[in-house]
Motif scaffolding. Structure first.
Motif, PDB file in Angstrom:
ATOM      1  N   SER A  48       0.895  -1.214   0.134  1.00 40.79           N
ATOM      2  CA  SER A  48       0.196  -0.192   0.104  1.00 40.79           C
ATOM      3  C   SER A  48       0.846   1.366   0.074  1.00 40.79           C
ATOM      4  CB  SER A  48      -0.998  -0.013   1.047  1.00 40.79           C
ATOM      5  OG  SER A  48      -0.226  -0.121   2.420  1.00 40.79           O
ATOM      6  N   ARG A  66       8.443  -9.964  -1.568  1.00 41.16           N
ATOM      7  CA  ARG A  66       7.503 -10.832  -1.750  1.00 41.16           C
ATOM      8  C   ARG A  66       6.414 -11.032  -0.746  1.00 41.16           C
ATOM      9  NH1 ARG A  66       7.587 -16.250  -1.228  1.00 41.16           N
ATOM     10  NH2 ARG A  66       9.484 -16.318  -0.612  1.00 41.16           N
ATOM     11  N   ARG A  82      -0.670 -10.003  -1.439  1.00 38.45           N
ATOM     12  CA  ARG A  82      -1.845 -10.569  -2.209  1.00 38.45           C
ATOM     13  C   ARG A  82      -1.404 -10.324  -3.721  1.00 38.45           C
ATOM     14  NH1 ARG A  82      -5.719  -8.798   0.252  1.00 38.45           N
ATOM     15  NH2 ARG A  82      -6.646 -10.670   1.185  1.00 38.45           N
ATOM     16  N   HIS A  83      -1.326  -9.173  -4.133  1.00 39.98           N
ATOM     17  CA  HIS A  83      -1.304  -8.821  -5.607  1.00 39.98           C
ATOM     18  C   HIS A  83       0.034  -7.959  -5.927  1.00 39.98           C
ATOM     19  CE1 HIS A  83      -5.582  -9.535  -5.663  1.00 39.98           C
ATOM     20  NE2 HIS A  83      -5.856  -8.848  -4.903  1.00 39.98           N
ATOM     21  N   HIS A  84       0.517  -7.411  -5.156  1.00 33.92           N
ATOM     22  CA  HIS A  84       1.525  -6.626  -5.542  1.00 33.92           C
ATOM     23  C   HIS A  84       2.664  -6.554  -4.515  1.00 33.92           C
ATOM     24  CE1 HIS A  84      -0.685  -4.792  -8.770  1.00 33.92           C
ATOM     25  NE2 HIS A  84      -1.656  -4.351  -8.003  1.00 33.92           N
ATOM     26  N   ARG A 334      -1.995 -10.029   4.953  1.00 33.65           N
ATOM     27  CA  ARG A 334      -2.585  -9.495   3.991  1.00 33.65           C
ATOM     28  C   ARG A 334      -3.541  -8.136   4.610  1.00 33.65           C
ATOM     29  NH1 ARG A 334      -3.712 -14.416  -0.190  1.00 33.65           N
ATOM     30  NH2 ARG A 334      -1.485 -14.774  -0.770  1.00 33.65           N
TER      31      ARG A 334
END
Length: 337
Positions: A48, A66, A82-84, A334
């Motif tokens: 974020s 990671r 999770r995504h980035h 997460r």
């Protein structure tokens, strides 16, 4: 009269100044130190926070992260973002990138200090400066928080952090959190040949003595220091409120629990944006609730982990429990990213 005066030129203050400029308002940052400014920091940025930097137009070189790995002896628990990915970044590199972007946008800088402020119904005065609003981003031990009567004593035992860099290739693309009965060590990959290790503990003693509580880690980095040790603390800082008339507190100045969950930079960027958005909308009173919402999950989870970390018996249960309940550990990581 300028629009926003920012006291403190760290990541939170620079982010606030950049957001102010992006909204077409004039910002001046008061910061006595020459850039880049270094500070004891784990130097890992959550996904974020990476997204928040992109929204500011700030491109920072670093090492992709990671996820998070907990380590205690033979016990390990690992969770991927999770995504980035996150990003491991030297504090000086981050500061230089933010400062450069602020200058590009026309933010002005004053190499002085903000020791006192005076408010009236039209604005805020600080030294020679007069502004409609002031954002206090003057750090963990914020003088303005104290001067405004917003400081509260920290609760629980004091904790301190120390950080040093090592000249070596990272052995993982995760932030490793090594646990012991005496504290935690955070290993952050920062580049092809640089690793940062921050130790957190309630005991004040030299860095090398702290590192000996993690013998495998100490043996791996022995003889490869690439920087001097920097320290910070006590870490837990509290504020009565985040808004006092025409002054808004953001970043560490607004209150800080602990570095245990590694969200410091991401939260500094998020709260700086919320503070400026409230001013741009003409509703500064809404910032208090926005700050509480943005930091609620972090405060809850950090307090919970701190309760476990304070007692040697429960501290040694954290990683075994995380390894036995991987889905819970992944959900927790997460939730913070």
């Amino acid at each position: 009269m300028i629009d926003v005066l920012v006291s403190g030129g760290g990541p939170a203050g620079l982010a606030a100044a950049i957001h102010t400029a992006l909204r077409g308002m004039e910002a001046v940052v008061i910061e006595p130190r020459e850039p880049p400014v270094d500070k004891a920091c784990g130097e890992g940025i959550m996904p974020s926070g990476v997204a928040a930097l992109r929204a500011l137009g700030v491109d920072v070189p670093g090492h992709p992260l990671r996820g998070i790995r907990y380590v205690d002896g033979d016990h390990r628990a690992e969770a991927e973002f999770r995504h980035h990915p996150g990003l491991g970044v030297r504090r000086t590199t981050l500061h230089s990138a933010l400062h450069r972007r602020a200058v590009e946008l026309g933010v002005r800088f004053a190499a002085t200090r903000t020791e006192a402020v005076h408010q009236d119904e039209l604005g805020v005065s600080a030294g020679e400066w007069r502004a409609r609003w002031l954002i206090a981003a003057d750090g963990l031990h914020s003088p303005l928080r104290r001067a405004l009567g917003l400081h509260l004593p920290g609760g629980g035992p004091a904790r301190y952090g120390l950080r040093r860099h090592y000249r070596m290739a990272p052995w993982s693309d995760c932030v490793e959190v090594h646990w012991s009965a005496e504290g935690e060590a955070y290993v952050t990959p920062l580049g092809e040949d640089c690793v940062g290790i921050a130790v957190l503990s309630g005991t004040r003693r030299p860095y090398d003595e702290h590192l000996r509580a993690f013998p495998a880690l100490a043996a791996r980095v022995h003889g490869r220091p690439a920087s001097t040790v920097r320290g910070a603390g006590p870490l837990h800082q509290r504020a009565r409120h985040r808004v006092a008339g025409r002054v808004l507190l953001t970043g560490d100045a607004a209150g800080y629990v602990d570095a245990l969950t590694g969200e410091g930079i991401a939260l500094a960027l998020a709260t700086a944006r919320a503070a400026v958005e409230s001013l741009a909308a003409g509703t500064p009173h809404t910032y208090e609730a926005a700050w509480a919402r943005l930091t609620r999950r972090h405060r809850f989870l950090t307090h919970a982990l701190l309760r476990a970390a304070r007692h040697p018996a429960t501290a040694r249960l954290v990683v075994p429990a995380a390894s036995r309940l991987p889905s819970v550990f992944t959900a927790t990581v997460r939730a913070l990213q």
